[in-house]
Design an enzyme around this catalytic site. Structure first.
Site, mmCIF file in Angstrom:
data_model
loop_
_atom_site.group_PDB
_atom_site.id
_atom_site.type_symbol
_atom_site.label_atom_id
_atom_site.label_comp_id
_atom_site.label_asym_id
_atom_site.label_seq_id
_atom_site.Cartn_x
_atom_site.Cartn_y
_atom_site.Cartn_z
ATOM 1 N N PRO A 135 0.971 -1.369 -0.026
ATOM 2 C CA PRO A 135 -0.216 -0.095 0.035
ATOM 3 C C PRO A 135 0.863 1.371 -0.241
ATOM 4 O O PRO A 135 1.996 1.317 0.513
ATOM 5 C CB PRO A 135 -0.675 0.041 1.172
ATOM 6 C CG PRO A 135 -0.887 -1.575 1.680
ATOM 7 C CD PRO A 135 0.564 -1.897 1.004
ATOM 8 N N GLY A 164 2.205 4.735 1.236
ATOM 9 C CA GLY A 164 2.572 5.186 2.506
ATOM 10 C C GLY A 164 3.391 3.993 3.434
ATOM 11 O O GLY A 164 3.739 4.163 4.422
ATOM 12 N N CYS A 165 3.324 2.794 3.038
ATOM 13 C CA CYS A 165 3.982 1.955 3.697
ATOM 14 C C CYS A 165 5.494 2.042 3.671
ATOM 15 O O CYS A 165 5.981 2.105 2.366
ATOM 16 C CB CYS A 165 3.641 0.632 3.492
ATOM 17 S SG CYS A 165 1.969 0.117 4.039
ATOM 18 N N VAL A 166 6.327 1.807 4.627
ATOM 19 C CA VAL A 166 7.771 1.965 4.843
ATOM 20 C C VAL A 166 8.045 0.586 4.309
ATOM 21 O O VAL A 166 7.746 -0.465 4.685
ATOM 22 C CB VAL A 166 8.249 2.411 5.764
ATOM 23 C CG1 VAL A 166 9.721 2.535 5.891
ATOM 24 C CG2 VAL A 166 7.728 3.846 6.244
#
Length: 104
Positions: free
Chosen positions: A100, A102-104
């Site tokens: 997704p 925004g996931c690091v």
């Protein structure tokens, strides 16, 4: 595009191991992917995975944790229980979807 072998099948993945072809995913593959990250799939897990796959098919991108908790009927606390630590990444990984945004 890298290719990895899971359960005797060649699967196209990105550099982080997320599937890059929506159609290569199967429920059996989900079991293998979940096992690789230490999750034993239950019906509750499968409900979330099914929501993610359906949502991706209509939206064209992987749902965020907020979207999943709001629209799937599975609350945020339960998502963290089902998919400990980084639930959004783990859900997407098992569902055979891109990480997704925004996931690091």
């Amino acid at each position: 595009m890298p290719v990895t072998s899971i359960a005797g099948r060649d699967i196209h993945v990105d550099a982080e191991g997320f599937l890059t072809s929506y159609d290569e995913w199967t429920p059996e593959l989900a079991e293998q992917l979940a096992a690789q990250i230490g999750i034993d799939l239950t019906d509750a897990h499968r409900k979330v995975v099914a929501f993610l796959r359906d949502d991706y098919a209509t939206q064209g991108e992987t749902a965020t944790l907020r979207r999943v908790s709001t629209l799937s009927g599975v609350g945020t606390k339960e998502l963290f229980t089902l998919f400990p630590k980084k639930p959004a990444k783990k859900m997407a990984y098992i569902a055979g979807l891109p990480k997704p945004h925004g996931c690091v």
